[in-house]
Design a protein around this motif. Structure first.
Motif, PDB file in Angstrom:
ATOM      1  N   ARG A  72      15.840 -29.925  12.967  1.00  0.00           N
ATOM      2  CA  ARG A  72      14.805 -30.248  13.857  1.00  0.00           C
ATOM      3  C   ARG A  72      13.802 -29.185  13.550  1.00  0.00           C
ATOM      4  NH1 ARG A  72      17.103 -34.158  13.609  1.00  0.00           N
ATOM      5  NH2 ARG A  72      18.015 -35.610  15.273  1.00  0.00           N
ATOM      6  N   HIS A  73      13.579 -28.630  12.261  1.00  0.00           N
ATOM      7  CA  HIS A  73      12.352 -27.874  11.800  1.00  0.00           C
ATOM      8  C   HIS A  73      11.629 -28.642  11.090  1.00  0.00           C
ATOM      9  CE1 HIS A  73      10.743 -23.832  10.503  1.00  0.00           C
ATOM     10  NE2 HIS A  73      10.264 -24.671   9.733  1.00  0.00           N
ATOM     11  N   PHE A  74      10.251 -28.893  11.737  1.00  0.00           N
ATOM     12  CA  PHE A  74       9.347 -29.839  11.085  1.00  0.00           C
ATOM     13  C   PHE A  74       8.107 -28.867  10.845  1.00  0.00           C
ATOM     14  CE2 PHE A  74      12.236 -33.133  12.498  1.00  0.00           C
ATOM     15  CZ  PHE A  74      12.502 -33.814  11.251  1.00  0.00           C
ATOM     16  N   PRO A  75       7.122 -28.862   9.929  1.00  0.00           N
ATOM     17  CA  PRO A  75       7.202 -29.489   8.769  1.00  0.00           C
ATOM     18  C   PRO A  75       8.818 -28.883   8.021  1.00  0.00           C
ATOM     19  CG  PRO A  75       5.250 -28.905   8.680  1.00  0.00           C
ATOM     20  CD  PRO A  75       5.939 -28.492   9.901  1.00  0.00           C
ATOM     21  N   ALA A  76       9.375 -29.788   7.531  1.00  0.00           N
ATOM     22  CA  ALA A  76      10.911 -29.592   6.825  1.00  0.00           C
ATOM     23  C   ALA A  76      10.541 -28.871   5.172  1.00  0.00           C
ATOM     24  CB  ALA A  76      11.761 -30.591   7.055  1.00  0.00           C
ATOM     25  N   ILE A  77       9.458 -28.217   5.037  1.00  0.00           N
ATOM     26  CA  ILE A  77       8.962 -27.721   4.029  1.00  0.00           C
ATOM     27  C   ILE A  77       9.806 -26.231   3.764  1.00  0.00           C
ATOM     28  CG2 ILE A  77       7.245 -26.780   2.366  1.00  0.00           C
ATOM     29  CD1 ILE A  77       5.275 -28.688   3.891  1.00  0.00           C
ATOM     30  N   ASN A  78      10.591 -26.382   2.558  1.00  0.00           N
ATOM     31  CA  ASN A  78      11.405 -25.064   2.361  1.00  0.00           C
ATOM     32  C   ASN A  78      10.298 -24.309   1.711  1.00  0.00           C
ATOM     33  OD1 ASN A  78      13.047 -23.382   0.489  1.00  0.00           O
ATOM     34  ND2 ASN A  78      14.662 -24.602   1.002  1.00  0.00           N
ATOM     35  N   TRP A  79      10.533 -23.091   2.345  1.00  0.00           N
ATOM     36  CA  TRP A  79       9.282 -21.876   1.806  1.00  0.00           C
ATOM     37  C   TRP A  79       9.767 -21.278   0.565  1.00  0.00           C
ATOM     38  CZ3 TRP A  79      11.374 -22.628   6.507  1.00  0.00           C
ATOM     39  CH2 TRP A  79      12.372 -21.848   7.062  1.00  0.00           C
ATOM     40  N   LEU A  80      11.257 -21.422   0.301  1.00  0.00           N
ATOM     41  CA  LEU A  80      11.690 -20.519  -0.955  1.00  0.00           C
ATOM     42  C   LEU A  80      11.492 -21.215  -2.099  1.00  0.00           C
ATOM     43  CD1 LEU A  80      15.001 -19.363   0.828  1.00  0.00           C
ATOM     44  CD2 LEU A  80      12.845 -18.230   0.502  1.00  0.00           C
ATOM     45  N   ASN A  81      11.640 -22.684  -2.379  1.00  0.00           N
ATOM     46  CA  ASN A  81      11.375 -23.311  -3.424  1.00  0.00           C
ATOM     47  C   ASN A  81       9.835 -24.042  -3.605  1.00  0.00           C
ATOM     48  OD1 ASN A  81      11.608 -25.483  -1.937  1.00  0.00           O
ATOM     49  ND2 ASN A  81      13.582 -26.020  -2.574  1.00  0.00           N
ATOM     50  N   SER A  82       9.242 -23.985  -2.560  1.00  0.00           N
ATOM     51  CA  SER A  82       7.973 -24.671  -2.588  1.00  0.00           C
ATOM     52  C   SER A  82       6.785 -23.759  -3.325  1.00  0.00           C
ATOM     53  CB  SER A  82       7.301 -25.086  -1.262  1.00  0.00           C
ATOM     54  OG  SER A  82       8.265 -25.860  -0.796  1.00  0.00           O
ATOM     55  N   TYR A  83       5.677 -24.236  -3.961  1.00  0.00           N
ATOM     56  CA  TYR A  83       4.914 -23.195  -4.700  1.00  0.00           C
ATOM     57  C   TYR A  83       3.431 -23.660  -4.549  1.00  0.00           C
ATOM     58  CZ  TYR A  83       5.403 -26.179  -8.492  1.00  0.00           C
ATOM     59  OH  TYR A  83       5.512 -27.272  -9.741  1.00  0.00           O
TER      60      TYR A  83
END
Length: 589
Positions: free
Chosen positions: A425-436
């Motif tokens: 339930r973490h939204f926005p569910a954007i992964n900060w480790l693989n986004s760029y």
């Protein structure tokens, strides 16, 4: 018009026909007794292949095929905003009024209302030289959009006559231009443009101006510029559509074009119900006054998915040419790619990876290349932009899917959705480790110059803490939390605060749904300042437990729920934090 042909074979949305004289690629045709809407997508000797954008049930060999002599085009003029169209630009509301709740096959109405009169105000005078893109006049299209009436891109000459201020329909002549060959070209409020051909511009230019979205993880960590490109890949249920809706609602652009390309009908229904009720945060008027919806849901003909994407981008380019900043949301390009795969299979073309056509990557690239920040044609001099953001729905969230990989080669920003974050339930569910974001350096310099000189530095500090958390969590799984040093425990605690108090954002909360740049800076800076103070104190031997229990941390965690006017400026917040820790030291003494 050249002669008719007849149907030879029907294969779902694909029709094979012969007998047409001088057929053109991408020419629009009418197929059968019902005059179904189709487009020529292949020519092989005396056979043509027609992509039909409607249900072909009941169509049989021997029925006639009527050419129109026109490419698949959109009507561009006043009346586009505050409207919803299907993939071939039929206005769905007027279709419902005229044909009922269920659309009859072959039934069509004009995209722009031919009866409505618009108040035209001329901006040009007879006798001046005009070219494509030059302003002739303007029409108040909505409470938000002033619609500029422009010379079509392929017209250049001397303006011989222009209508006076008054009420006109989109088909009435409002100007006459003498072309170089001496003929007179009549111009109307509307113009037509082939959807597959990009509208010409004077020049694409370099920019560092961000498209602000009000979403903290996007604006600070992975920003996109105006005229840039971004993709949002992720598995089912990870929040792609919610992010697209948030961007449509809150992005600081003048016009939004939202293309529902093959998504489920209930998602488009939600858009149709919700958007008319939303208020534009910039003007206070209805959000639909600057929004155009193109709907092609999963139960509509599969072939129309491709048309809907090009219809949306052609409309976006038209408003860009007026000097507006436009955001185009495509949800989802995977459905468009699946449509290409189906048509390619029926054309018996050599398949590429996973059955997709070999030209998949070039088609996707050509679509995203129509974005950009540009100098527009004609006078007056102006700039405009089209920012393209595409959602991608790979099976099972597999990022090695050909559609995802082809998209990543074409875009500059990657917002990778993570199913584990969505389940938590973490939204926005954007992964900060693989986004760029490949625009980060550009936008960071812009933030540093125009907002705060240490913006990029603080963003990078926060990113280091989040990456350190990932490493420490692996260690915790092996040796347990208590085996960590107090410094390492602090990094985990600060990372938790960054995740829960900054990166997490409630799209359905009236306050937290949107966060201004000022508020983002205050929250982020407060978290980092507390981290810096506690780290310094524990290195000097102070008790970690009492430091981490400082009540100022609870106050910081509540900042995201405060209205914009209630959030203190950074200087006030900085003083409160320093005072809080100073009083703690006195109490300890």
């Amino acid at each position: 018009m050249h002669g008719q042909g007849y149907v030879v074979r029907v294969a779902g949305p694909l029709v094979t026909a012969k007998g047409l004289e001088k057929p053109m690629m991408y020419e629009v045709v009418r197929v059968g007794e019902l005059k179904l809407f189709g487009e020529i997508i292949g020519i092989e000797k005396d056979l043509v292949y027609i992509q039909v954008y409607e249900d072909t049930n009941g169509l049989r060999p021997g029925e006639t095929v009527e050419p129109t002599g026109q490419l698949l085009s959109v009507e561009l003029g006043p009346g586009l905003t505050n409207n919803i169209f299907d993939g071939i630009q039929r206005p769905l509301e007027r279709l419902r009024e005229e044909s009922g709740e269920f659309l009859a096959r072959g039934f069509s109405v004009n995209a722009l209302d031919r009866q409505r009169k618009w108040h035209f105000v001329p901006l040009a005078e007879a006798g001046v030289e005009v070219e494509g893109g030059s302003f002739l006049g303007e029409v108040i299209e909505s409470s938000t959009v002033v619609h500029k009436i422009m010379v079509p891109p392929n017209v250049k000459g001397t303006l011989q006559w222009i209508a006076g201020e008054g009420e006109y329909t989109v088909e009435e002549c409002i100007a006459k231009v003498e072309l170089p060959n001496g003929t007179l070209q009549e111009l109307q409020l509307m113009q037509r443009w082939p959807v597959r051909i990009p509208r010409p511009v004077k020049e694409k230019v370099f920019t560092d101006v961000p498209m602000l979205t009000g979403q903290r993880i996007l604006d600070v960590f992975f920003p996109v510029i105006k005229g840039g490109t971004a993709c949002v890949p992720g598995p089912f249920g990870s929040g792609k559509t919610v992010i697209q809706h948030q961007l449509a609602k809150w992005s600081d652009v003048d016009v939004v074009v939202y293309v529902g390309c093959g998504e489920r009908g209930n998602e488009m229904t939600e858009v149709l119900i919700e958007f008319p009720e939303l208020k534009d945060p910039r003007t206070g008027g209805p959000l639909m006054d600057r929004t155009i919806l193109v709907a092609n849901t999963s139960n509509m003909p599969v072939a129309a998915r491709e048309a809907s994407v090009f219809t949306g981008i052609a409309i976006a380019e038209y408003y860009r040419d007026m000097g507006y900043d436009v955001a185009l949301m495509a949800d989802s390009t995977s459905r468009w790619a699946e449509a290409m795969r189906e048509i390619s299979t029926r054309l018996e073309e050599m398949p590429g990876e996973e059955g997709y056509p070999a030209y998949l990557a070039s088609r996707i690239s050509a679509f995203y290349e129509r974005s950009g920040f540009v100098k527009c044609l004609g006078s007056p001099e102006r700039t405009g932009s089209v920012t393209v953001i595409g959602a991608v729905s790979p099976p099972g969230g597999d990022l090695s899917d050909p559609v995802v990989q082809a998209t990543l080669r074409s875009v500059q920003v990657f917002w990778g959705l993570d199913q584990d974050l969505a389940f938590a339930r973490h939204f926005p569910a954007i992964n900060w480790l693989n986004s760029y974001s490949l625009y980060l350096d550009r936008i960071g310099e812009y933030y540093n110059k125009s907002f705060a000189p240490d913006w990029l530095k603080k963003r990078n500090e926060a990113m280091v803490i989040l990456q350190r958390e990932s490493e420490l969590l692996e260690l915790v799984r092996l040796v347990g939390y208590d085996a960590l040093s107090t410094e390492e425990q602090l990094f985990l605690e600060t990372a938790r605060s960054l995740r829960e108090d900054f990166l997490q954002q409630d799209a359905f909360d009236d306050v937290d749904s949107y966060c201004s740049l000022r508020k983002q800076y205050v929250i982020l800076s407060s978290i980092l300042l507390v981290h810096e103070i506690i780290l310094d104190r524990i290195r000097k031997g102070e008790d970690y437990g009492s430091l981490i229990a400082n009540p100022i941390r609870e106050h910081i965690s509540q900042l995201r729920w405060l209205k914009e006017e209630e959030v203190p400026d950074w200087k006030q917040m900085q003083d409160s934090i320093l005072k809080s820790f100073s009083e703690e030291v006195k109490a300890h003494d």
